[in-house]
Design a protein around this motif. Structure first.
Motif, short mmCIF file in Angstrom:
data_model
loop_
_atom_site.label_atom_id
_atom_site.label_comp_id
_atom_site.label_asym_id
_atom_site.label_seq_id
_atom_site.Cartn_x
_atom_site.Cartn_y
_atom_site.Cartn_z
N ALA A 14 0.83 -1.20 0.00
CA ALA A 14 0.00 0.00 0.00
C ALA A 14 0.87 1.26 0.00
CB ALA A 14 -0.94 -0.01 1.20
N LEU A 15 2.01 1.22 0.72
CA LEU A 15 2.94 2.36 0.71
C LEU A 15 3.50 2.59 -0.69
CD1 LEU A 15 4.97 1.92 4.02
CD2 LEU A 15 3.74 3.97 3.33
N VAL A 16 3.85 1.52 -1.37
CA VAL A 16 4.37 1.64 -2.74
C VAL A 16 3.32 2.29 -3.64
CG1 VAL A 16 5.09 0.32 -4.77
CG2 VAL A 16 6.03 -0.25 -2.52
N ASP A 17 2.08 1.84 -3.52
CA ASP A 17 1.00 2.42 -4.33
C ASP A 17 0.78 3.89 -4.00
OD1 ASP A 17 0.64 -0.06 -5.51
OD2 ASP A 17 -1.09 -0.60 -4.28
N LEU A 19 2.93 5.95 -2.71
CA LEU A 19 4.09 6.70 -3.19
C LEU A 19 3.98 6.97 -4.68
CD1 LEU A 19 6.85 7.98 -2.72
CD2 LEU A 19 7.86 5.70 -2.97
N ALA A 20 3.55 5.98 -5.43
CA ALA A 20 3.38 6.16 -6.87
C ALA A 20 2.37 7.27 -7.18
CB ALA A 20 2.95 4.85 -7.52
N GLU A 21 1.36 7.39 -6.32
CA GLU A 21 0.32 8.41 -6.50
C GLU A 21 0.69 9.74 -5.84
OE1 GLU A 21 -2.57 8.08 -8.25
OE2 GLU A 21 -1.81 6.12 -8.88
N ARG A 22 1.79 9.74 -5.10
CA ARG A 22 2.20 10.91 -4.31
C ARG A 22 1.09 11.33 -3.33
NH1 ARG A 22 6.30 9.63 -6.83
NH2 ARG A 22 7.86 11.06 -7.60
N ASP A 23 0.44 10.33 -2.74
CA ASP A 23 -0.64 10.55 -1.79
C ASP A 23 -0.03 10.62 -0.39
OD1 ASP A 23 -2.87 10.55 -0.17
OD2 ASP A 23 -3.88 8.90 -1.20
N TRP A 24 0.42 11.82 -0.01
CA TRP A 24 1.16 11.99 1.23
C TRP A 24 0.30 11.75 2.46
CZ3 TRP A 24 5.96 11.46 0.27
CH2 TRP A 24 6.49 11.88 -0.96
N GLU A 25 -0.98 12.03 2.38
CA GLU A 25 -1.88 11.77 3.50
C GLU A 25 -1.98 10.27 3.77
OE1 GLU A 25 -6.49 12.56 4.87
OE2 GLU A 25 -5.61 13.82 3.31
N ARG A 64 13.37 3.90 1.94
CA ARG A 64 14.44 4.64 1.23
C ARG A 64 13.86 5.40 0.05
NH1 ARG A 64 18.33 -0.24 1.93
NH2 ARG A 64 19.53 0.44 3.72
N GLN A 65 12.97 4.75 -0.70
CA GLN A 65 12.32 5.42 -1.84
C GLN A 65 11.47 6.58 -1.35
OE1 GLN A 65 10.08 2.18 -3.52
NE2 GLN A 65 11.60 1.79 -5.11
N LEU A 66 10.76 6.39 -0.25
CA LEU A 66 9.94 7.46 0.31
C LEU A 66 10.79 8.67 0.68
CD1 LEU A 66 7.44 5.60 2.66
CD2 LEU A 66 6.83 7.22 0.88
N ILE A 67 11.91 8.43 1.34
CA ILE A 67 12.78 9.52 1.75
C ILE A 67 13.34 10.24 0.53
CG2 ILE A 67 15.00 10.05 2.85
CD1 ILE A 67 14.27 7.82 4.90
N GLU A 68 13.80 9.47 -0.45
CA GLU A 68 14.35 10.06 -1.66
C GLU A 68 13.31 10.92 -2.38
OE1 GLU A 68 15.65 8.15 -5.83
OE2 GLU A 68 16.78 7.40 -4.10
#
Length: 98
Positions: A14-17, A19-25, A64-68
């Motif tokens: 779900a985090l990967v999805d 992140l792909a959508e840039r859904d920060w909430e 790591r991807q989230l931080i980047e």
């Protein structure tokens, strides 16, 4: 142990999805859920350490991807704000001499 590992895996996906959508909430909510799952796994004894290690390493990769991505987004905002400030300054000069 299987249920907690399954929740970590589902949360990671779900985090990967998100992140792909840039859904920060959604990322914020999923981060809290993920922390709770990891805490639960740590408190329990493990029978399948290799699976746990693999799952946590994959989760670490997502973070790591989230931080980047977050750092990149933040820099883009800083750059945009700098451009806005330069435009405001130029407009003031224009009005002074215009």
């Amino acid at each position: 142990m299987g249920a907690a590992l399954k929740r970590i895996e589902e949360t990671r996906e779900a985090l990967v999805d998100a992140l792909a959508e840039r859904d920060w909430e959604a990322i914020g909510k999923l981060d809290l859920a993920c922390r709770a799952c990891v805490d639960e796994v740590i408190r329990e004894t493990t029978d399948d350490e290799p699976e746990l290690r693999s799952n946590l390493e994959e989760l670490l990769g997502v973070y790591r991807q989230l931080i980047e991505t977050a750092v990149g987004e933040r820099q883009a905002i800083v750059d945009e704000m700098s451009q806005i400030q330069r435009a405001k300054s130029a407009a003031k000069v224009y009005h002074l001499f215009g």
